[in-house]
Design a protein around this motif. Structure first.
Motif, PDB file in Angstrom:
ATOM      1  N   ARG A 128      42.859  43.143  35.097  1.00 22.01           N
ATOM      2  CA  ARG A 128      42.768  44.551  34.675  1.00 22.01           C
ATOM      3  C   ARG A 128      41.616  45.258  35.370  1.00 22.01           C
ATOM      4  O   ARG A 128      40.555  44.686  35.624  1.00 22.01           O
ATOM      5  CB  ARG A 128      42.649  44.674  33.152  1.00 22.01           C
ATOM      6  CG  ARG A 128      41.256  44.431  32.550  1.00 22.01           C
ATOM      7  CD  ARG A 128      40.890  42.971  32.528  1.00 22.01           C
ATOM      8  NE  ARG A 128      39.585  42.732  31.925  1.00 22.01           N
ATOM      9  CZ  ARG A 128      38.454  42.759  32.588  1.00 22.01           C
ATOM     10  NH1 ARG A 128      38.444  43.090  33.863  1.00 22.01           N
ATOM     11  NH2 ARG A 128      37.314  42.502  31.976  1.00 22.01           N
ATOM     12  N   ASP A 132      43.196  50.605  34.316  1.00 21.92           N
ATOM     13  CA  ASP A 132      44.138  49.960  33.401  1.00 21.92           C
ATOM     14  C   ASP A 132      43.612  50.013  31.973  1.00 21.92           C
ATOM     15  O   ASP A 132      44.362  50.292  31.021  1.00 21.92           O
ATOM     16  CB  ASP A 132      44.354  48.492  33.793  1.00 21.92           C
ATOM     17  CG  ASP A 132      45.028  48.324  35.135  1.00 21.92           C
ATOM     18  OD1 ASP A 132      45.887  49.160  35.472  1.00 21.92           O
ATOM     19  OD2 ASP A 132      44.700  47.352  35.844  1.00 21.92           O
ATOM     20  N   ALA A 167      48.868  46.327  34.114  1.00 21.52           N
ATOM     21  CA  ALA A 167      47.537  45.753  34.331  1.00 21.52           C
ATOM     22  C   ALA A 167      47.627  44.337  34.890  1.00 21.52           C
ATOM     23  O   ALA A 167      46.654  43.830  35.469  1.00 21.52           O
ATOM     24  CB  ALA A 167      46.749  45.754  33.026  1.00 21.52           C
TER      25      ALA A 167
END
Length: 240
Positions: A128, A132, A167
């Motif tokens: 991530r 995200d 993500a």
């Protein structure tokens, strides 16, 4: 680039009758030929039908397939837009499942979703980005605002999970899970006629988010299992 600028000269390339894969090849070939990018607007079904000499119903079916695959999106009053890169070399993996009992079918898909969603949450925890996290947080806060409302938090919940799949930075997670969900779109709007379906999973969304933000893949997997366990229990309780 204007995608409508030289539809006429595309006729010499794609002016053949055809269905199924031929129609998809024609549409994606046009997209590649004109170097259209995600976010660009596509010609209409009618315009494609006229240029490709293919029945409009076949074009509509191809649009539907590409939409289900998350490649294009129809926006009311605006047109159809390209969401992801696509070409005639793109590999399509449509899903097919024929079961008369809805609850049984949902449980079958849930078995597959477990592996995919758990891996997606673990990948999201590892990969991530700040962008995200921002998207996931916005969707989570929308879930928390609407959880007790009469309309429910369905759209926000969907956006939250889509943000997690994104993500993971592996497009197959989102594509596969979107296809499964699309097939049961009406069901997920109000599962078994209940606005509180799987509502017991509500607190696990926050803990899942926290695990992903912390980069804890094992914790993210555990929280995802908790959410899916609640979904399975409610399908078994509410199904016929």
């Amino acid at each position: 680039m204007n995608p409508f600028s030289d539809l006429d000269d595309a006729t010499s390339v794609y002016s053949f009758p055809g269905k199924g894969r031929h129609v998809l090849d024609a549409l994606t070939g046009y997209i590649k030929r004109h170097n259209l990018r995600p976010g660009d607007r596509l010609p209409t079904e009618r315009e494609f039908s006229m240029v490709l000499k293919i029945a409009r119903s076949s074009i509509r079916e191809a649009f539907s397939q590409l939409s289900a695959l998350g490649i294009i999106e129809s926006r009311a009053g605006s047109g159809t837009y390209l969401l992801r890169h696509v070409s005639p070399d793109t590999i399509y993996m449509p899903l097919s499942l024929s079961v008369d009992n809805l609850a049984e079918m949902l449980l079958m898909t849930l078995e597959v979703r477990r592996g995919i969603e758990i891996e997606a949450s673990m990948a999201a925890a590892r990969r991530r980005t700040q962008s995200d996290i921002t998207r996931m947080r916005a969707a989570l806060e929308a879930i928390e605002r609407t959880h007790h409302s009469e309309e429910g938090s369905g759209p926000a919940d969907f956006a939250f999970h889509m943000a997690i799949y994104d993500a993971a930075h592996n497009p197959l997670f989102r594509q596969l899970l979107e296809q499964m969900r699309d097939r049961f779109g009406r069901f997920w709007e109000r599962p078994f006629g209940r606005h509180d379906f799987a509502s017991r999973s509500f607190p696990f969304h926050r803990t899942l988010f926290d695990a992903i933000v912390a980069g804890d893949a094992e914790a993210a997997a555990a929280e995802t299992r908790k959410i899916l366990d609640v979904v399975e229990e409610d399908i078994r309780d509410m199904g016929p």
